[in-house]
Design an enzyme around this catalytic site. Structure first.
Site, PDB file in Angstrom:
ATOM      1  N   GLU A  49       0.834  -1.205   0.000  1.00 28.27           N
ATOM      2  CA  GLU A  49       0.000   0.000   0.000  1.00 28.27           C
ATOM      3  C   GLU A  49       0.867   1.252   0.000  1.00 28.27           C
ATOM      4  OE1 GLU A  49      -2.768  -0.632   3.248  1.00 28.27           O
ATOM      5  OE2 GLU A  49      -3.841  -2.135   2.060  1.00 28.27           O
ATOM      6  N   GLU A  60      -1.660 -10.110  -6.113  1.00 27.40           N
ATOM      7  CA  GLU A  60      -1.670 -10.905  -7.351  1.00 27.40           C
ATOM      8  C   GLU A  60      -0.860 -10.213  -8.446  1.00 27.40           C
ATOM      9  OE1 GLU A  60      -4.183 -10.011  -5.483  1.00 27.40           O
ATOM     10  OE2 GLU A  60      -5.833 -11.444  -5.523  1.00 27.40           O
TER      11      GLU A  60
HETATM   12  N1  THU Z   1      -5.993  -6.633  -2.307  1.00 25.53           N
HETATM   13  C1  THU Z   1      -5.189  -7.561  -2.899  1.00 25.53           C
HETATM   14  O1  THU Z   1      -3.976  -7.609  -2.652  1.00 25.53           O
HETATM   15  N2  THU Z   1      -5.758  -8.448  -3.751  1.00 25.53           N
HETATM   16  C2  THU Z   1      -7.086  -8.497  -4.059  1.00 25.53           C
HETATM   17  O2  THU Z   1      -7.487  -9.266  -4.918  1.00 25.53           O
HETATM   18  C3  THU Z   1      -8.022  -7.617  -3.349  1.00 25.53           C
HETATM   19  C4  THU Z   1      -7.414  -6.523  -2.569  1.00 25.53           C
HETATM   20  C5  THU Z   1      -5.385  -5.690  -1.362  1.00 25.53           C
HETATM   21  C6  THU Z   1      -5.325  -4.265  -1.828  1.00 25.53           C
HETATM   22  C7  THU Z   1      -5.308  -3.517  -0.523  1.00 25.53           C
HETATM   23  O3  THU Z   1      -3.969  -3.429  -0.061  1.00 25.53           O
HETATM   24  C8  THU Z   1      -6.079  -4.396   0.438  1.00 25.53           C
HETATM   25  O4  THU Z   1      -6.143  -5.676  -0.166  1.00 25.53           O
HETATM   26  C9  THU Z   1      -7.496  -3.913   0.708  1.00 25.53           C
HETATM   27  O5  THU Z   1      -8.187  -3.665  -0.468  1.00 25.53           O
END
Ligand code: THU
Length: 139
Positions: A49, A60
């Site tokens: 993030e 992913e």
């Molecule tokens: N996130 C992922 O890493 N993969 C997904 O398929 C859905 C969301 C992450 C993005 C963010 O850091 C956190 O999950 C909340 O949305």
């Protein structure tokens, strides 16, 4: 081709390790993903993030981009396994499905969690009629 139990175990271990490295101070929602390549290699990624929220990258896509950068040659994605330390599994978001499609239009997608529920599907089912390299080929 279906993946073996042994590869399933390796993907699980890699995704769990990656989730433990997630940088997610804003959502507190760690995700780990493991890509199985055409040559049998496993490449993992976590979500990263940013204080400028929109710059966040999902686990992913991080794993797919790492697999491309690692080489050798053009990436083929056989399978992607996603782990979240949650009671229910989390399937890849739409943006990640699109990116997986580029390299694995027939990839197996597995989502596991800390509960017994598992999502086991294929990219073509989770992203039907996807836009891809084939759409650009005639032009
Ligand atoms: N996130 C992922 O890493 N993969 C997904 O398929 C859905 C969301 C992450 C993005 C963010 O850091 C956190 O999950 C909340 O949305």
């Amino acid at each position: 081709m279906a993946i073996t139990e042994s590869v399933y175990g390796d993907l699980t271990a890699a995704a769990r390790r990656a989730a433990a490295l997630a940088y997610c101070p804003y959502s507190r929602f760690p995700v780990g993903a493991a890509v199985l390549t055409g040559s049998g290699a496993i490449v993992a990624g976590c979500n990263v993030e940013n204080a400028s929220y929109g710059l966040t990258i999902c686990a992913e896509r991080n794993a797919v981009f790492r697999a491309v950068a690692q080489g050798p040659g053009r990436l083929v994605i056989q399978a992607v396994l996603v782990y979240t330390p949650t009671p229910q599994p989390t399937a890849p978001c739409g943006a990640c499905r699109q990116v997986i499609h580029e390299f694995g239009p027939d990839a197996e997608l597995i989502a596991i969690c800390d509960g017994p529920a598992v999502i086991r599907s294929r990219l073509g089912i989770l992203l039907p009629d996807a836009f891809g390299p084939g759409n650009l080929a005639p032009y």
